[in-house]
Write a protein that holds these residues in place. Structure first.
Motif, PDB file in Angstrom:
ATOM      1  N   SER A   1       0.831  -1.210   0.000  1.00 19.19           N
ATOM      2  CA  SER A   1       0.000   0.000   0.000  1.00 19.19           C
ATOM      3  C   SER A   1       0.863   1.257   0.000  1.00 19.19           C
ATOM      4  CB  SER A   1      -0.936  -0.007   1.209  1.00 19.19           C
ATOM      5  OG  SER A   1      -0.189  -0.059   2.398  1.00 19.19           O
ATOM      6  N   THR A   2       0.203   2.394  -0.039  1.00 20.30           N
ATOM      7  CA  THR A   2       0.873   3.687  -0.067  1.00 20.30           C
ATOM      8  C   THR A   2       1.885   3.786   1.074  1.00 20.30           C
ATOM      9  OG1 THR A   2      -1.126   4.669  -0.980  1.00 20.30           O
ATOM     10  CG2 THR A   2       0.478   6.181  -0.054  1.00 20.30           C
ATOM     11  N   GLY A   3       3.073   4.238   0.745  1.00 24.90           N
ATOM     12  CA  GLY A   3       4.138   4.398   1.730  1.00 24.90           C
ATOM     13  C   GLY A   3       5.141   3.264   1.721  1.00 24.90           C
ATOM     14  N   ASP A   4       4.781   2.128   1.159  1.00 23.29           N
ATOM     15  CA  ASP A   4       5.716   1.002   1.117  1.00 23.29           C
ATOM     16  C   ASP A   4       6.883   1.323   0.190  1.00 23.29           C
ATOM     17  OD1 ASP A   4       3.978  -0.269   2.810  1.00 23.29           O
ATOM     18  OD2 ASP A   4       3.269  -1.719   1.328  1.00 23.29           O
ATOM     19  N   ILE A   5       8.018   0.710   0.475  1.00 20.29           N
ATOM     20  CA  ILE A   5       9.241   0.974  -0.287  1.00 20.29           C
ATOM     21  C   ILE A   5       9.750  -0.326  -0.902  1.00 20.29           C
ATOM     22  CG2 ILE A   5      11.670   1.665  -0.091  1.00 20.29           C
ATOM     23  CD1 ILE A   5      10.783   3.674   2.042  1.00 20.29           C
ATOM     24  N   VAL A   6      10.201  -0.230  -2.150  1.00 18.72           N
ATOM     25  CA  VAL A   6      10.791  -1.370  -2.845  1.00 18.72           C
ATOM     26  C   VAL A   6      12.206  -0.988  -3.259  1.00 18.72           C
ATOM     27  CG1 VAL A   6      10.701  -2.805  -4.931  1.00 18.72           C
ATOM     28  CG2 VAL A   6       8.598  -2.294  -3.677  1.00 18.72           C
ATOM     29  N   LEU A   7      13.146  -1.858  -2.945  1.00 25.99           N
ATOM     30  CA  LEU A   7      14.539  -1.705  -3.380  1.00 25.99           C
ATOM     31  C   LEU A   7      14.748  -2.638  -4.559  1.00 25.99           C
ATOM     32  CD1 LEU A   7      17.638  -1.199  -3.228  1.00 25.99           C
ATOM     33  CD2 LEU A   7      17.702  -2.950  -1.448  1.00 25.99           C
TER      34      LEU A   7
ATOM     35  N   VAL B   1      18.247   1.001  -6.576  1.00 25.21           N
ATOM     36  CA  VAL B   1      17.278   2.082  -6.717  1.00 25.21           C
ATOM     37  C   VAL B   1      16.118   1.793  -5.766  1.00 25.21           C
ATOM     38  CG1 VAL B   1      15.782   3.360  -8.289  1.00 25.21           C
ATOM     39  CG2 VAL B   1      17.881   2.351  -9.154  1.00 25.21           C
ATOM     40  N   TYR B   2      15.727   2.829  -5.019  1.00 25.79           N
ATOM     41  CA  TYR B   2      14.607   2.714  -4.091  1.00 25.79           C
ATOM     42  C   TYR B   2      13.393   3.434  -4.670  1.00 25.79           C
ATOM     43  CZ  TYR B   2      17.872   1.198  -0.457  1.00 25.79           C
ATOM     44  OH  TYR B   2      18.807   0.512   0.272  1.00 25.79           O
ATOM     45  N   TYR B   3      12.220   2.829  -4.496  1.00 25.63           N
ATOM     46  CA  TYR B   3      10.955   3.429  -4.929  1.00 25.63           C
ATOM     47  C   TYR B   3       9.967   3.385  -3.770  1.00 25.63           C
ATOM     48  CZ  TYR B   3      12.605   2.802  -9.739  1.00 25.63           C
ATOM     49  OH  TYR B   3      13.325   2.845 -10.902  1.00 25.63           O
ATOM     50  N   ARG B   4       9.209   4.484  -3.607  1.00 25.77           N
ATOM     51  CA  ARG B   4       8.134   4.537  -2.610  1.00 25.77           C
ATOM     52  C   ARG B   4       6.807   4.593  -3.367  1.00 25.77           C
ATOM     53  NH1 ARG B   4       7.964   6.661   2.598  1.00 25.77           N
ATOM     54  NH2 ARG B   4       9.881   7.798   2.225  1.00 25.77           N
ATOM     55  N   LEU B   5       5.828   3.837  -2.872  1.00 26.89           N
ATOM     56  CA  LEU B   5       4.502   3.860  -3.468  1.00 26.89           C
ATOM     57  C   LEU B   5       3.747   5.065  -2.923  1.00 26.89           C
ATOM     58  CD1 LEU B   5       2.396   2.627  -5.306  1.00 26.89           C
ATOM     59  CD2 LEU B   5       1.750   1.072  -3.456  1.00 26.89           C
ATOM     60  N   CYS B   6       3.443   6.014  -3.804  1.00 28.41           N
ATOM     61  CA  CYS B   6       2.719   7.240  -3.469  1.00 28.41           C
ATOM     62  C   CYS B   6       1.323   7.167  -4.089  1.00 28.41           C
ATOM     63  CB  CYS B   6       3.467   8.454  -4.021  1.00 28.41           C
ATOM     64  SG  CYS B   6       5.126   8.637  -3.333  1.00 28.41           S
TER      65      CYS B   6
END
Length: 126
Positions: free
Chosen positions: A93-99, A108-113
């Motif tokens: 869900s929103t706020g989770d982070i994927v490396l 590369v890090y991504y945050r779900l917005c």
């Protein structure tokens, strides 16, 4: 000038008196060129928290791009029948982070917005 698209290869052809100037680029997704990404999912213990991220799952994903890998992960961790049996965290869900770790190419890090996946700095992971 004619544009030709076949077998995943886009070719722009400029033709003058028997000479051809080819400007070619390859559409990786159409050629099914996949990369293997090592991905790690981070979540906070409770939805909406800003701190306390912890690793909840790690896996390998084959995809043609980071965007495709992130879409695959989002679907996998939000459809109950697709969630791996050894996954014991909440839905993504929103706020989770994927490396996404590409080895020597870097991480590369991504945050779900709310508006989609956004690339972030590692510093946001505290």
């Amino acid at each position: 000038m004619a544009n030709h698209k076949y077998y995943g290869i886009n070719t722009n052809i400029c033709q003058t008196k028997g000479e051809r100037d080819y400007g070619t680029f390859i559409d990786e997704k159409m050629l099914h060129v996949h990369h293997t990404y090592d991905v790690t999912i981070f979540q906070t213990p409770h939805f909406g928290q800003k701190k306390g991220y912890r690793q909840v799952y790690r896996m390998t994903v084959k995809a043609s791009s980071h965007r495709e890998a992130l879409s695959y992960l989002y679907r996998m961790f939000n459809v109950a029948d697709l969630i791996p049996k050894d996954y014991h965290a909440r839905f993504m869900s929103t706020g989770d982070i994927v490396l996404i770790d590409e080895g020597i190419k870097g991480q590369v890090y991504y945050r779900l917005c709310p508006e989609g996946w956004k690339k972030i700095n590692r510093l946001h992971l505290h």
